[in-house]
Write an enzyme that holds these catalytic residues in place. Structure first.
Site, PDB file in Angstrom:
ATOM      1  N   GLY A  51      -8.761  18.855  -7.314  1.00 19.21           N
ATOM      2  CA  GLY A  51      -7.627  18.930  -6.394  1.00 19.21           C
ATOM      3  C   GLY A  51      -7.493  20.239  -5.663  1.00 19.21           C
ATOM      4  N   ASP A  60      -7.669  12.284  -8.019  1.00 20.52           N
ATOM      5  CA  ASP A  60      -7.260  11.119  -7.231  1.00 20.52           C
ATOM      6  C   ASP A  60      -8.525  10.414  -6.786  1.00 20.52           C
ATOM      7  OD1 ASP A  60      -6.200   9.210  -5.576  1.00 20.52           O
ATOM      8  OD2 ASP A  60      -5.249  10.601  -4.171  1.00 20.52           O
ATOM      9  N   MET A  61      -8.733   9.216  -7.283  1.00 22.36           N
ATOM     10  CA  MET A  61      -9.996   8.539  -6.981  1.00 22.36           C
ATOM     11  C   MET A  61      -9.800   7.033  -6.890  1.00 22.36           C
ATOM     12  SD  MET A  61     -11.840   8.860 -10.733  1.00 22.36           S
ATOM     13  CE  MET A  61     -13.110   7.647 -10.390  1.00 22.36           C
ATOM     14  N   ALA A  62     -10.484   6.441  -5.922  1.00 19.36           N
ATOM     15  CA  ALA A  62     -10.671   4.999  -5.958  1.00 19.36           C
ATOM     16  C   ALA A  62     -11.794   4.733  -6.954  1.00 19.36           C
ATOM     17  CB  ALA A  62     -11.050   4.474  -4.582  1.00 19.36           C
ATOM     18  N   LYS A  88     -18.835   1.730 -15.715  1.00 19.19           N
ATOM     19  CA  LYS A  88     -17.681   2.567 -16.068  1.00 19.19           C
ATOM     20  C   LYS A  88     -16.556   2.394 -15.044  1.00 19.19           C
ATOM     21  CE  LYS A  88     -20.577   6.042 -18.337  1.00 19.19           C
ATOM     22  NZ  LYS A  88     -21.038   7.454 -18.356  1.00 19.19           N
ATOM     23  N   HIS A 118       0.830  -1.209   0.000  1.00 18.99           N
ATOM     24  CA  HIS A 118       0.000   0.000   0.000  1.00 18.99           C
ATOM     25  C   HIS A 118       0.866   1.263   0.000  1.00 18.99           C
ATOM     26  CE1 HIS A 118      -2.828   2.967   1.786  1.00 18.99           C
ATOM     27  NE2 HIS A 118      -3.744   2.257   1.166  1.00 18.99           N
TER      28      HIS A 118
END
Length: 349
Positions: A307, A175-177, A227, A117
Site C-alpha cells: 500500500g 487490496d487485490m482482486a 490458491k 459495485h
C-alpha cells in the site's frame, strides 16, 4: 496526457451524478471515491466507471438511495440490505457500523446483500485503519474464473482488502482482486487497443490470450492458480452466502445488461487491537520498520510496505493532478455532455 486537479475532477464527476438524480452529498462521496482510486494508480476503479454507473442509474438497476436498510443486528454482527444503492454509500455505512461494534465488542462484522459495485476495496479498510482498527473488506462478482481444470466460469475475481494502522506511517494496505488482473484493466486495454499479458485471461474457448477483446468474451485467470481460486470461493461464502444475498451465477455482470441489478454482496470486518491485550502500536511500528529497512536487491532503490506505493502516488497526485487515459477522458466528457453538465475540466473541447 494533461493532468486534471483532484478538486476539478471530483467536481466534474459530482455534477454528473447530481444530474443523474443523486443528491449533492452522496454525489460528492462517490465522485471522491472514484478519483481517489485514480490518484492511487488504480484506474480500473476510477473515473472509467462513471459512464457505467450513470447508465445503470438511468435504467433503474442502481437506485438513488443514500443508505442501506438494517435487517439484522445482534451484538457484534449485522446484515444490511443495500437496496441497489451505489456501493460506496452502503460500504461506508457498513464499515462505520463494523468499527463502532469493534469499539464495543472488540470485533465488528457486517454483511451487505442486494449491493452494487463499491469501487476500490482499499477505501473501507483505510477507513477502519484511520480509527485505529484492523480492517477487512470483500465483495463478490459474477463468475469470471474457472475452477482448476474447469471449462466454465464458476466464481468471481472477488476483491479482498485488509489494512492495519502503523504509528507514524501510512497504514499497511493489501487490496487485490483474486484474478491475475482486474477486469477493469482488460477493459482499459481494449479501449486503448493494447495487448494484455497472456497470464491475465483466456478467450471464449479457454485458451490464454493477449487480445483484450477476446479476453472480454472469455474468462479471467485466478492469481496463483488454485490458491486464488480457493480464496475467491471463500470470499463468495463470506459475502453472498453469509449475507443471504446472491452468490455465484446469481450475481449479474456490471456491463452485461445494465437494466438488471448487479446484486453483489459485501463483507466488512473491523478488529479493535486494544481488545487483544497486547502492545499493538509498538509492535506494528517495529514490524513495519523492520520490513522497510530490508536491504534492497541490486538495481532496486528500496523495498515498500503493501500500500505504500499507492499512498505515494496519491501524495503526488495532490500536487500534480490526475492523469486520465484519453479513452477515459473522452467517455467522461461524452457522459457529462449527454446530461447537459457544464464541464469543470479545463482545456477540453
Amino acid at each position: 496526457m494533461d493532468a486534471v486537479p483532484i478538486d476539478v475532477l471530483t467536481e466534474t464527476i459530482s455534477r454528473i451524478f447530481t444530474a443523474s438524480g443523486l443528491s449533492e452529498r452522496p454525489s460528492r462521496v462517490v465522485a471522491g471515491s472514484l478519483v481517489d482510486a485514480d490518484c492511487r494508480g488504480i484506474p480500473s476503479h476510477g473515473a472509467m466507471l462513471v459512464p457505467m454507473y450513470v447508465e445503470r442509474i438511468r435504467r433503474g438497476s442502481v437506485s438513488t438511495a443514500q443508505t442501506a436498510e438494517v435487517v439484522a443486528d445482534l451484538a457484534a454482527v449485522a446484515t444490511l440490505d443495500g437496496r441497489n444503492a451505489l456501493g460506496q454509500l452502503t460500504g461506508d455505512q457498513a464499515m462505520r457500523l463494523a468499527v463502532a461494534k469493534s469499539k464495543e465488542f472488540g470485533i465488528g462484522a457486517v454483511t451487505v446483500r442486494h449491493a452494487f459495485h463499491f469501487g476500490g476495496a482499499f477505501r473501507y479498510v483505510l477507513a477502519a485503519a484511520e480509527q485505529g482498527c484492523v480492517g477487512l473488506a470483500a465483495a463478490n462478482t459474477r463468475p469470471l474464473m474457472p475452477a482448476p481444470g474447469g471449462a466454465a466460469p464458476v466464481v468471481g475475481n472477488n476483491p479482498l482488502a485488509l489494512a492495519a494502522p502503523v504509528p507514524g506511517r501510512a497504514p499497511i494496505v493489501l487490496d487485490m482482486a483474486l484474478s491475475e488482473a482486474a477486469l477493469g484493466k482488460v477493459r482499459i486495454a481494449a479501449a486503448e487497443g493494447r495487448q494484455i499479458p497472456a497470464t491475465w485471461s483466456t478467450d471464449a474457448d479457454g485458451v490464454p490470450t493477449t487480445d483484450p477483446t477476446a479476453a472480454l468474451a472469455g474468462m479471467l485467470l485466478p492469481a496463483g492458480g488454485p490458491k486464488g481460486y480457493g480464496l475467491a470461493v471463500m470470499v463468495d461464502v463470506l459475502t453472498g452466502v453469509l449475507s443471504g444475498g446472491a452468490f455465484g451465477a446469481g450475481v449479474s455482470g456490471l456491463y452485461a445488461d445494465t437494466a438488471v441489478p448487479n446484486d453483489c454482496a459485501h463483507f466488512f470486518l473491523a478488529l479493535d487491537p486494544a481488545a487483544f491485550g497486547g502492545t499493538f502500536e509498538e509492535q506494528m511500528r517495529t514490524f513495519a520498520t523492520n520490513i522497510a529497512n530490508t536491504p534492497a536487491a541490486p538495481g532496486i532503490d528500496r523495498v515498500y510496505l503493501p500500500g505504500e506505493l499507492e499512498a505515494l502516488r496519491h501524495e503526488k497526485a495532490r500536487v500534480e493532478g490526475v492523469r486520465l487515459e484519453p479513452a477515459v477522458r473522452s467517455a467522461l466528457i461524452d457522459t457529462a455532455r449527454s446530461l447537459g453538465v457544464e464541464l469543470a475540466i479545463g482545456g477540453v473541447r
